[in-house]
Scaffold this active site. Sequence first.
Site, PDB file in Angstrom:
ATOM      1  N   ASP A   1      -5.754   2.016   3.233  1.00  0.00           N
ATOM      2  CA  ASP A   1      -5.230   0.929   4.070  1.00  0.00           C
ATOM      3  C   ASP A   1      -6.249  -0.208   4.165  1.00  0.00           C
ATOM      4  O   ASP A   1      -5.903  -1.379   4.041  1.00  0.00           O
ATOM      5  CB  ASP A   1      -4.930   1.437   5.492  1.00  0.00           C
ATOM      6  CG  ASP A   1      -3.894   2.537   5.477  1.00  0.00           C
ATOM      7  OD1 ASP A   1      -2.903   2.391   4.758  1.00  0.00           O
ATOM      8  OD2 ASP A   1      -4.090   3.551   6.177  1.00  0.00           O
TER       9      ASP A   1
ATOM     10  N   GLY B   1      -0.531   8.323   0.169  1.00  0.00           N
ATOM     11  CA  GLY B   1      -0.315   9.614  -0.478  1.00  0.00           C
ATOM     12  C   GLY B   1       0.907  10.345   0.052  1.00  0.00           C
ATOM     13  O   GLY B   1       1.653  10.959  -0.708  1.00  0.00           O
TER      14      GLY B   1
ATOM     15  N   LYS C   1       0.862  -1.185   0.000  1.00  0.00           N
ATOM     16  CA  LYS C   1       0.000   0.000   0.000  1.00  0.00           C
ATOM     17  C   LYS C   1       0.893   1.228   0.000  1.00  0.00           C
ATOM     18  O   LYS C   1       1.706   1.438   0.915  1.00  0.00           O
ATOM     19  CB  LYS C   1      -0.928  -0.014   1.215  1.00  0.00           C
ATOM     20  CG  LYS C   1      -2.045   1.013   1.144  1.00  0.00           C
ATOM     21  CD  LYS C   1      -1.621   2.374   1.563  1.00  0.00           C
ATOM     22  CE  LYS C   1      -2.693   3.412   1.552  1.00  0.00           C
ATOM     23  NZ  LYS C   1      -2.424   4.461   2.544  1.00  0.00           N
TER      24      LYS C   1
ATOM     25  N   LYS D   1      -4.499   1.936   9.899  1.00  0.00           N
ATOM     26  CA  LYS D   1      -3.396   1.048   9.500  1.00  0.00           C
ATOM     27  C   LYS D   1      -3.308  -0.188  10.395  1.00  0.00           C
ATOM     28  O   LYS D   1      -3.227  -1.309   9.908  1.00  0.00           O
ATOM     29  CB  LYS D   1      -2.055   1.794   9.562  1.00  0.00           C
ATOM     30  CG  LYS D   1      -1.832   2.638   8.348  1.00  0.00           C
ATOM     31  CD  LYS D   1      -0.462   3.266   8.363  1.00  0.00           C
ATOM     32  CE  LYS D   1      -0.554   4.648   7.776  1.00  0.00           C
ATOM     33  NZ  LYS D   1      -1.233   4.685   6.472  1.00  0.00           N
TER      34      LYS D   1
ATOM     35  N   GLY E   1      -4.707  10.647  -0.352  1.00  0.00           N
ATOM     36  CA  GLY E   1      -5.427  11.630   0.460  1.00  0.00           C
ATOM     37  C   GLY E   1      -4.965  13.068   0.235  1.00  0.00           C
ATOM     38  O   GLY E   1      -5.795  13.959  -0.020  1.00  0.00           O
TER      39      GLY E   1
END
Length: 288
Positions: A189, A39, A36, A245, A72
């Site tokens: 996430d 941003g 993952k 997360k 984000g």
Amino acid sequence: MKIREDMNRDNAAIARTLNEALPYLRRYDDAIVVIKLGGHAMGSDEGMASFARDVVLMRTVGINPVVVHGGGPMINQLLERLGVKSEFVRGKRVTDAETMSVVEMVLAGEVNKRIVQAINSAGGRAVGLTGKDTDMIVCTQTDPELGFVGTPSEIDPRLLESLLRDEMIPVLAPIGTGENDETFNINGDTCAGAIAGALKADRLLLLTDVAGVKDASGEVVTALSAKTVRELTEQGVIAGGMIPKTETALEALEAGVRAVVILDGRVPNAVLLELFTSHGAGSLIRKE
Ligand SMILES: Nc1ncnc2c1ncn2[C@@H]1O[C@H](COP(=O)(O)OP(=O)(O)O)[C@@H](O)[C@H]1O
Ligand SMILES: CC(=O)N[C@@H](CCC(=O)OP(=O)(O)O)C(=O)O
């Protein structure tokens, strides 16, 4: 003479590194690794190019990488330019219809294609997707208070599996579809965890902008059990963006992912260091 000494030293270091990597190359042969890319970890073009090279190297040595991205800060920028206010509740963006269309535009468009292009420039074969493709990710509404924020309820991993069989690199934007054809915004996430669970991945790597999960004194904890994660959350030590997360990490472990690592995506070659060295990088979370 000096040049030769330097070269010998460099060669010795390279040989040591390759030696150290060998058992890990064997261990991860044909493994599925979901990465993952948040941003905040996506910063510079140079960083993106380095990330892309790492992913292509993984593919080349027989690992099956799947990239799930966030974005984000990029969504924030466009919302701000458009004068649309946005707020987060427990790490998730309150998403009305107007916000949803901006989220989709940014994630499925600019951000997804930037990653796809970087991987392809590095010699890989990346394919950009969202959870809408083949109805891969079907969501239910997370909480009416959050609007079009979705929790994945059904994942169909067949498209990803077939891309992996053909040695392609899927790059997935965290957008899902609803039972009534709604479009849902999924926290990056959460999306990566659900995908890793459905693929029964060997590793889920959550790349972010901190070195790992920190304890009350601000030290990074290199190895945590699910129990420690729960304790740190109850104590309020794990907070803000770290909550989705670690929640994701625990859910992914329950779904059969072997281990989850939270690490700093801004560190050059973070992914390679994590996979191919004995000291790893960041915080490794396991069930026990
Ligand atoms: N215990 C903790 N350890 C590390 N980071 C934490 C902790 N608690 C809260 N955080 C915050 O979580 C942030 C990471 O989440 P977020 O900003 O959402 O990352 P990303 O955009 O990469 O998904 C860190 O920058 C840090 O400010
Ligand atoms: C529901 C929700 O919060 N969705 C996120 C999706 C992007 C994301 O997760 O981006 P990062 O990984 O960069 O934080 C959002 O709208 O910002």
